[in-house]
Design a protein around this motif. Structure first.
Motif: not given
Length: 405
Positions: A115-120, A371-388
């Motif tokens: 998943v693009p962005g600032g994954a934890p 939907g459920s936790y699994q359904e919603r988190i599975s559909k994360v398209a991008i994480w909040n991010a601090v870019m270069d």
């Protein structure tokens, strides 16, 4: 080696006369949580609630003013490189093994693409040379706790004719028929919503939507500024309370909103829905770090507070305004089966459900969008991010926010 059980026992003297200072935002530094901590831990816990931008600034420049830094992972690199926080010793976190895979691999399942962005996980573990990476070690930079999959909200009573609510899309944020749009004013969050919207329209194709080049930032801002000049945007918000006010007074019809805003009194009785966009969600992750100044009793209290969170009771409080927790079993033990089924299971509420302050916020029969936790988190398209190119993005974003006709 430190005995991890020692982190759960308080010294017999001194701690009751000392104060643990928690710096964070209204998302997780809630009065019920502070009251619970003060009742359970035997020492005083004080919370300082600031807007996210200000809390981030204080975290960087004034680490002596707090013991616990309760913030977002995408801002972590700033406080780490400023040497404002110290590593967390995993041997002192009693339930570390309960942490779920989302925090450790940055997605709901290993079979999913990155998943693009600032994954934890990207900045989670402290390496021998002081760098942060996803390579597991005995030290972490931030204890990963609350997270969510966010989208946008819209007033169903103000939606334009012809809007297909069965086909919700981020592109709606740029559609002239939805004029009166709001965005969050933080560049690391609001700009991500804008990226998702621009990409959904097909106006700009970003090579990496979580890390834009200068040229891509300029193209993004070109689209947004053209809409701004036509009066497309109705306002920008800093706090969740401000977002609730914009929606409740009708000034805004559609735009950025957080799950926690939906339980605020200003939105009671307002026909507002958070979308389940076909393109997926914007994900975020939050957690807690230790000030580099925390030592002695203050450090012992800080570890006790972290372990108290890992036991799940405070996580149940934040679940009641829509946030998920990284350790599922501990939080489940502090929710009723009906609450778990609604907030995590994606099932209809079998009865009215309380919010974090005890007042009813979910009506019987309601179903959480997506939907459920699994359904919603599975559909994360991008994480909040601090870019270069974060500094350039912030300058251009402020140009956009401060534009005057």
């Amino acid at each position: 080696m430190i005995d991890p059980d020692k982190s759960l026992s308080r010294p017999a003297v001194h701690t009751r006369t000392r104060v643990l200072r928690v710096l964070g935002t209204a998302s997780t530094v809630l009065e019920p949580i502070l009251a619970g901590a003060n009742a359970d831990l035997g020492f005083k816990v004080e919370g300082k609630v600031l807007d996210g931008n200000v809390a981030h600034q204080v975290g960087v420049i004034a680490p002596e003013s707090f013991d616990i830094y309760d913030q977002w992972f995408h801002n972590l690199e700033f406080v780490w490189t400023a040497h404002s926080i110290q590593p967390i010793q995993l041997e002192r976190i009693a339930r570390w093994n309960d942490i779920g895979k989302v925090a450790l691999i940055g997605k709901a399942d290993a079979s999913l693409p990155p998943v693009p962005g600032g994954a934890p996980n990207r900045l989670l573990f402290v390496q021998g040379d002081g760098r942060l990476s996803d390579n597991p070690t005995d030290l972490i930079s931030m204890l990963p706790l609350s997270h969510c999959a966010d989208s946008f909200g819209y007033r169903r009573d103000l939606q334009p004719d012809g809007a297909n609510v069965e086909n919700e899309s981020w592109a709606w944020l740029l559609d002239p028929s939805w004029k009166r749009v709001t965005l969050q004013n933080n560049a690391s969050i609001g700009a991500i919503d804008a990226v998702l919207a621009v990409r959904a329209t097909g106006l700009v194709d970003f090579k990496d939507p979580g890390n834009l080049s200068i040229e891509e930032i300029d193209r993004l801002m070109g689209v947004l500024m053209a809409l701004r000049k036509r009066g497309h945007f109705s306002g920008f918000w800093e706090t969740q309370a401000q977002s609730a006010d914009l929606f409740s007074n009708g000034r805004t019809r559609i735009g950025s909103i957080w799950s926690s805003a939906l339980v605020l009194p200003a939105l009671r009785g307002i026909d507002i829905r958070t979308a389940a966009p076909k393109e997926g969600y914007r994900g975020w992750f939050g957690g807690m770090s230790l000030s580099r100044h925390a030592d002695g009793y203050a450090l012992d209290m800080a570890y006790e507070y972290l372990n108290w969170w890992m036991d799940g009771w405070p996580a149940a409080v934040v679940a009641r305004h829509g946030y998920y927790f990284s350790a599922l079993e501990p939080v489940r033990s502090h929710l009723t089966s009906t609450e778990w089924d609604y907030w995590y299971g994606g099932l209809p509420a079998a009865e009215d459900l309380p919010g974090p302050f005890g007042d009813p916020v979910v009506r019987r029969g309601s179903v959480r969008e997506g939907g459920s936790y699994q359904e919603r988190i599975s559909k994360v398209a991008i994480w909040n991010a601090v870019m270069d190119e974060h500094n350039y993005l912030v300058r251009r974003w402020h140009d956009f926010l401060n534009f005057r006709h």
